[in-house]
Design an enzyme around this catalytic site. Sequence first.
Site, mmCIF file in Angstrom:
data_model
loop_
_atom_site.group_PDB
_atom_site.id
_atom_site.type_symbol
_atom_site.label_atom_id
_atom_site.label_comp_id
_atom_site.label_asym_id
_atom_site.label_seq_id
_atom_site.Cartn_x
_atom_site.Cartn_y
_atom_site.Cartn_z
ATOM 1 N N LYS A 171 5.769 16.637 126.705
ATOM 2 C CA LYS A 171 6.870 17.257 125.962
ATOM 3 C C LYS A 171 7.238 18.564 126.667
ATOM 4 O O LYS A 171 7.437 19.608 126.051
ATOM 5 C CB LYS A 171 6.455 17.509 124.508
ATOM 6 C CG LYS A 171 7.618 17.874 123.580
ATOM 7 C CD LYS A 171 8.624 16.749 123.389
ATOM 8 C CE LYS A 171 9.716 17.160 122.410
ATOM 9 N NZ LYS A 171 10.763 16.127 122.257
ATOM 10 N N ASP A 204 8.407 11.416 122.754
ATOM 11 C CA ASP A 204 9.164 10.711 121.725
ATOM 12 C C ASP A 204 9.903 9.509 122.302
ATOM 13 O O ASP A 204 9.962 8.435 121.687
ATOM 14 C CB ASP A 204 10.123 11.660 120.983
ATOM 15 C CG ASP A 204 10.819 12.661 121.883
ATOM 16 O OD1 ASP A 204 10.358 12.868 123.020
ATOM 17 O OD2 ASP A 204 11.817 13.248 121.461
#
Length: 338
Positions: A171, A204
Site C-alpha cells: 500500500k 486492495d
Amino acid sequence: MNHHVTLIPGEGIGPEVSTATRRILEASGVEIEWEEISGRADESADQSQRVNQAAIDSVRRNRVALKGPMATAIAGGAPSVNVALRKSLDLYANLRPVKNIPGVKSHFEDVDLIIVRENTEDLYSGLEHEVVPGVVESLKIITEKASTRIARFAFDYARRHGRKKVHAIHKANIMKLSDGLFLRSVRTVAAQFPEIQYRELIVDNACMQIVMDPLQFDVLLLPNLYGDVMSDLAAGLVGGLGVVPSANIGDHCAMFEAVHGTAPDIAGKGLANPTALLMSALLMLDYLGERAAAERIEAALLKTYRDGIFTTKDVGGKANTEQFTNAVLDALAATTSK
C-alpha cells in the site's frame, strides 16, 4: 533417520487432529520421536506472557515443531500465543500453499499459488498502547532487514520449485515510507533473480484480482498484516482453512501448524477434520528430507478425497475423524504395498 519433533497439540479440536495426524505419520514409516508439550503457560504464569517457555525451549532444541490450533482472545485478554511463538523463535517466513483438493467444492479449479508472508513485524505484531483515554496508537514497523530476508525467501522458494512469477503486495501509494521501504527492499532482491517475473500490486487491487482470477498468480509476497488477510482469503478459494497447510520457517527452526480455529462447538465429539494439520505435517516431512513419505501420504489423502466416501462434514461428507483417518491409513497401506 530418527527425527526429534516438538508436538504442541493445541486447544479445542487440536488434540483430536494432532492424534489423527500423528497416527498417519507413524504409519508412513518415518521415525519420529515426539516431545509433546503445551504451548500455553499455566494459570500461575504472568498474564502478560502466556506462551509456555518450555515449548519455546523444546522447539529450539528439536528445531522442528508440529502445532495444532490455539485460541486468541478478541479485543482483550492475553497476547496471542501463536504470535509469541513465531516471534520468540524468529520464524520470519510464513509459507501458505493454496491448492485445490479433489472433491472439495470451490468457485475455481486449478488454483495453485503460494503466499509468502513476513512474520515478525508490521502492524500485526500488536505493538500498541493507549495514548490517552479514547485514543490508541498502534505501531507499524517495517525494516529493510526483515523485508530483504522475506523477499529472498520468496525468490529462493520460487527458483527451487520452478515458480515463474512473484507479486509483491503493498500500500505504498499511501504508506509511502513503510511500504515504500518494503518495496525497495524487494526490488533489490528481485534484480538478482532475472529468470523470475516480478510484479507489484496495491493490496486492495490484489484482493479484487485474486477473487476474479486466482490463476493469474503464482507466488504472492506480502508484509505481515496484508499476508494474514490475503492468505485466509486465498484459502476460501479452495474450500477454507480446513484444507490448507501452513509453515513458519526461520534460519534455525521451523513450526508447522493448522491455522484454522479451535472449533470449541465440536471439540471432543470426534467430528474434526485433520486435513489442514496433516497437510502442514507434509510440509514438515519435506523440510526434514522425508519427501518420499510425504508424497505417499499426500497420495493417500487425495485418494480419500477423490473417493468421497469418508470425508468429514465440513467438506460435505458424513464421516467422523476416526473414519476419515482410517480411510487415509487404508489408502496409505495400499500405496506402500505396491
